[in-house]
Write an enzyme that holds these catalytic residues in place. Structure first.
Site, PDB file in Angstrom:
ATOM      1  N   ASP A 199      91.414   0.232 -18.135  1.00 37.87           N
ATOM      2  CA  ASP A 199      92.129  -0.965 -17.614  1.00 37.87           C
ATOM      3  C   ASP A 199      93.665  -0.976 -18.509  1.00 37.87           C
ATOM      4  OD1 ASP A 199      92.137  -3.656 -16.395  1.00 37.87           O
ATOM      5  OD2 ASP A 199      92.110  -4.469 -18.355  1.00 37.87           O
ATOM      6  N   LYS A 228      88.150  -8.634  -4.986  1.00 40.25           N
ATOM      7  CA  LYS A 228      89.011  -9.494  -4.558  1.00 40.25           C
ATOM      8  C   LYS A 228      89.353  -9.691  -3.221  1.00 40.25           C
ATOM      9  CE  LYS A 228      91.112  -8.293  -9.133  1.00 40.25           C
ATOM     10  NZ  LYS A 228      92.347  -7.858  -9.877  1.00 40.25           N
ATOM     11  N   GLU A 259      84.196  -1.392 -18.523  1.00 37.59           N
ATOM     12  CA  GLU A 259      85.610  -1.424 -18.787  1.00 37.59           C
ATOM     13  C   GLU A 259      86.116  -1.233 -20.121  1.00 37.59           C
ATOM     14  OE1 GLU A 259      89.042  -4.916 -18.335  1.00 37.59           O
ATOM     15  OE2 GLU A 259      87.099  -5.200 -17.370  1.00 37.59           O
ATOM     16  N   ARG A 310      94.169 -16.070  20.510  1.00 41.42           N
ATOM     17  CA  ARG A 310      94.376 -16.188  18.901  1.00 41.42           C
ATOM     18  C   ARG A 310      93.466 -15.662  18.080  1.00 41.42           C
ATOM     19  NH1 ARG A 310      97.530 -14.405  16.044  1.00 41.42           N
ATOM     20  NH2 ARG A 310      99.087 -15.112  17.746  1.00 41.42           N
ATOM     21  N   LYS A 332      82.286  -5.875 -18.165  1.00 41.94           N
ATOM     22  CA  LYS A 332      83.810  -6.100 -18.257  1.00 41.94           C
ATOM     23  C   LYS A 332      84.044  -6.687 -19.485  1.00 41.94           C
ATOM     24  CE  LYS A 332      86.175  -6.421 -14.523  1.00 41.94           C
ATOM     25  NZ  LYS A 332      87.043  -6.794 -13.581  1.00 41.94           N
TER      26      LYS A 332
END
Length: 307
Positions: free
Chosen positions: A241, A154, A220, A119, A186
């Site tokens: 963005d 992320k 950004e 597993r 940002k």
């Protein structure tokens, strides 16, 4: 250890932050040992109770759907961590495409080791191959344009470098490994500097240059005015963005300035497999896709014992 990271494709690099790094055997082993300890606990009760200690077995790890392979070093380590008598033959290396039914690895050795590590080995292979496979889909969708597909921060906590490794296996390009790689100013940084003069972007870039003169600076931008401010202040890269396609094309034009490249451009926000092609065709240099690591589904891989 901090920079131990191996690219699947030697030609993949990020223009602003070249990561000449490798995943070390020690790092892989540490992750595998932690996963085995979590899974085994005080012992594999089922295997200990039912399988004689001297029994040997052979097994094949197969792709049960089309996929891009990643994580085979983790698989081998998982089995061999439980017994040095285990032998692993890699049929398809990381970064290779596999058809449904294709053999990825062949494993032989003590049956108890194969059963107990199964597993954990599959978890690494399914997750990392899932990231590589999704990345390859985005890379294919943008093929023929100048845009490179970037990953983001992320990521699964503790798995960032593994998942970014898998992105590279799928043909993607790694962005920042961490907050110390480069300066990325940002919207919240700019909000904190809203009263700075001549403007928040110029002030932020100026401060970054003084504090970290060797780091590249990305800003950004939500509007074309912010793009202009970032260009005037000398940012090396501009993150565009959630801009519409028309705005993206205008921003790219501003960054190229007809005579020279003033800054690289990165599109972010609203990127999926349906939209990425159109975004890439605006002329941006990079497209960042958080989904590569935060939403990649595990692919179907099985371990079949042979008679």
């Amino acid at each position: 250890m901090r920079w131990g990271f191996r690219f699947c494709f030697s030609l993949i690099h990020f223009t602003l932050t070249v990561l000449d790094v490798k995943l070390s055997a020690q790092e892989i082993r540490a992750a595998v040992k932690a996963a085995l300890a979590e899974d085994i606990g005080r012992g594999d009760a089922t295997t200990i109770a039912t399988v004689p200690p001297g029994l040997t077995a052979r097994a094949v790890m197969r792709a049960r759907e089309p996929l891009v392979v990643a994580g085979t070093d983790f698989v081998e380590t998982a089995f061999r961590e439980l017994s040095r008598k285990v032998k692993v033959k890699k049929i398809l290396r990381d970064g290779r495409r596999a058809k449904a039914g294709a053999a990825l690895l062949k494993i032989s050795g003590p049956a108890r080791a194969l059963l107990t590590a199964e597993r954990v080995a599959l978890n690494f292979a399914q997750r990392l191959s899932g990231v590589a496979t999704l990345t390859a889909s985005f890379v294919k969708a943008a093929h023929g344009t100048r845009a490179q597909i970037l990953d983001t921060r992320k990521t699964t906590p503790g798995w960032r470098r593994f998942e970014k490794y898998a992105v590279a296996c799928g043909g993607g390009t790694n962005h920042r490994i961490g907050l110390d790689d480069m300066v990325l100013i940002k919207d919240n940084h700019l909000a904190a500097l809203r009263d700075a003069r001549p403007n928040a972007i110029a002030a932020a870039i100026s401060r970054a240059r003084k504090k970290f003169p060797k780091l590249k600076v990305e800003v950004e931008a939500d509007t074309l005015e912010q793009v202009r401010q970032a260009l005037d202040a000398g940012a090396e890269m501009i993150l565009l963005d959630n801009m519409r396609l028309k705005q993206l094309r205008q921003a790219v034009k501003m960054a190229k300035d007809h005579t020279r490249v003033r800054a690289k451009t990165e599109a972010s926000g609203g990127v999926n497999l349906k939209t990425v092609r159109a975004i890439a065709q605006t002329g941006v240099d990079f497209i960042s896709v958080g989904a590569l690591t935060h939403s990649a589904p595990a692919v179907d891989i099985g371990l079949d014992f042979e008679e």
